[in-house]
Design an enzyme around this catalytic site. Structure first.
Site, PDB file in Angstrom:
ATOM      1  N   VAL A 275      58.364  68.198 -18.082  1.00  0.00           N
ATOM      2  CA  VAL A 275      57.820  67.541 -16.894  1.00  0.00           C
ATOM      3  C   VAL A 275      58.386  68.201 -15.637  1.00  0.00           C
ATOM      4  CG1 VAL A 275      57.341  65.313 -17.956  1.00  0.00           C
ATOM      5  CG2 VAL A 275      59.641  65.775 -17.061  1.00  0.00           C
TER       6      VAL A 275
ATOM      7  N   ARG B  30      58.582  72.307 -14.279  1.00  0.00           N
ATOM      8  CA  ARG B  30      57.610  73.256 -13.764  1.00  0.00           C
ATOM      9  C   ARG B  30      57.061  74.053 -14.927  1.00  0.00           C
ATOM     10  NH1 ARG B  30      55.783  71.769  -9.321  1.00  0.00           N
ATOM     11  NH2 ARG B  30      55.378  73.844  -8.509  1.00  0.00           N
TER      12      ARG B  30
ATOM     13  N   GLU C 241      47.432  76.161 -13.412  1.00  0.00           N
ATOM     14  CA  GLU C 241      46.763  74.859 -13.378  1.00  0.00           C
ATOM     15  C   GLU C 241      45.546  74.930 -12.460  1.00  0.00           C
ATOM     16  OE1 GLU C 241      49.548  71.780 -12.377  1.00  0.00           O
ATOM     17  OE2 GLU C 241      50.945  72.330 -13.968  1.00  0.00           O
TER      18      GLU C 241
ATOM     19  N   HIS D 102      49.293  67.281 -15.407  1.00  0.00           N
ATOM     20  CA  HIS D 102      50.258  67.186 -14.304  1.00  0.00           C
ATOM     21  C   HIS D 102      50.174  65.808 -13.639  1.00  0.00           C
ATOM     22  CE1 HIS D 102      52.615  69.872 -11.273  1.00  0.00           C
ATOM     23  NE2 HIS D 102      53.097  68.652 -11.294  1.00  0.00           N
TER      24      HIS D 102
ATOM     25  N   SER E 232      52.517  63.069 -14.666  1.00  0.00           N
ATOM     26  CA  SER E 232      53.631  62.223 -15.099  1.00  0.00           C
ATOM     27  C   SER E 232      54.229  61.396 -13.965  1.00  0.00           C
ATOM     28  CB  SER E 232      54.727  63.076 -15.746  1.00  0.00           C
ATOM     29  OG  SER E 232      55.247  64.023 -14.829  1.00  0.00           O
TER      30      SER E 232
END
Length: 320
Positions: free
Chosen positions: A227, A229, A258, A277, A279
């Site tokens: 969680v 990078r 991403e 992405h 979290s």
């Protein structure tokens, strides 16, 4: 003679939808907007830059240009690697981040992943869709061991959450100190862990740190969660480790590129949970980011020391 009013501060916002709510600043600050195509030309006129689009690399590209630069840059994210460049690092500009907004939500998300993998929930949902009744034993979480990499607020929040589940947890940081192990102990701790959680910032020292050698240290029953990078992980090495069952499972919420394209092989890696992405993104998170920036601006305008100041050479806010 009428008293001259002080010039109004110009706040430049690198936009992303929805736009930030800046409430109390309305009428007090000249707010201008830019996107990737206009940032370079508008940057010299700004006193403050709010990087609301924290997925963009536009700041890193525009900063080396000619003309004055803002005295303060704030990014609405915990990571700052998307905006740092040698010219910004060497400048007098203060950089701040959104430290504190995402800590607890990310810790909750990690706990959810740990419970989900231990209790085999992904397979339960898959079997339900297939209307297949298959009894299985699952893993007890209490009494397992976790190695959390990254000793900032996010990592410490994850440790607190996992301890509440009765998980024995070791925290690894850049430098060893009370309650925190140094990087030289990472291999030993990973080898003993049932859960390895990556929550480290992206720096030259951490880029690609989770590679084939690291995954080879883990137990066959262990699981990996990132969680932090995306660039912390060598994705091909993780895919191989899962495909060859060197480790039991993994979950990635961040990726090298991403959004993850539909043709990425990661979608089909056995034992890998992919999330986009998200979290740290709970209901109202954008409002919290806007409120945080307004509060920081009030301090800046009053001449008070800013909070969440990034050490530009290290790439993160130094912690205790």
């Amino acid at each position: 003679m009428a008293k001259r009013l002080p010039p109004m501060t110009t706040l430049l916002v690198l936009d992303a939808e929805p736009l930030p709510r800046l409430g109390r600043l309305t009428g007090r600050v000249r707010i201008e907007h830019a996107d990737e195509s206009t940032l370079a030309e508008r940057l010299p006129n700004a006193d403050v830059l709010l990087v609301w689009d924290f997925t963009s690399g536009a700041v890193r590209r525009a900063w080396p240009g000619e003309g004055p630069r803002p005295r303060w840059v704030h990014t609405a994210s915990a990571g700052v690697d998307h905006l740092m460049c040698p010219e910004l690092t060497a400048s007098d500009t203060v950089v701040t981040n959104a430290r504190g907004v995402f800590d607890q939500p990310i810790a909750e998300y990690v706990a959810a992943l740990v419970l989900s993998m231990a209790k085999d929930l992904p397979r339960t949902w898959d079997l339900q869709r297939r209307r297949e009744w298959r009894h299985r034993d699952t893993q007890r979480v209490a009494g397992t061991r976790a190695c959390v990499v990254g000793s900032g607020p996010v990592g410490r929040a994850i440790v607190r959450m996992l301890k509440a589940l009765d998980v024995t947890t070791a925290l690894v940081g850049r430098t060893p100190r009370t309650g925190i192990h140094g990087p030289e102990e990472l291999g030993r701790l990973m080898a003993r862990a049932d859960w390895v959680v990556s929550a480290a910032p992206l720096t030259e020292a951490t880029r690609g740190m989770f590679d084939a050698r690291r995954f080879g240290m883990m137990q066959p029953s262990a699981r990996f969660i990132n969680v932090g990078r995306g660039q912390l992980v060598v994705e091909g090495a993780l895919a191989e480790a899962l495909s060859k069952r060197w480790i039991a499972g993994a979950a990635l919420d961040v990726f090298q590129h991403e959004p993850l394209g539909p043709d990425s092989p990661l979608w089909d890696v056995p034992g890998l949970i992919v999330s986009p992405h998200m979290s740290g993104d709970t209901a109202g998170w954008r409002d919290e980011l806007g409120k945080q920036f307004v509060e920081l601006y009030e301090r800046w305008a009053a001449g008070k020391p800013l909070l969440n100041v990034v050490d530009k050479k290290r790439g993160y806010v130094p912690g205790r």
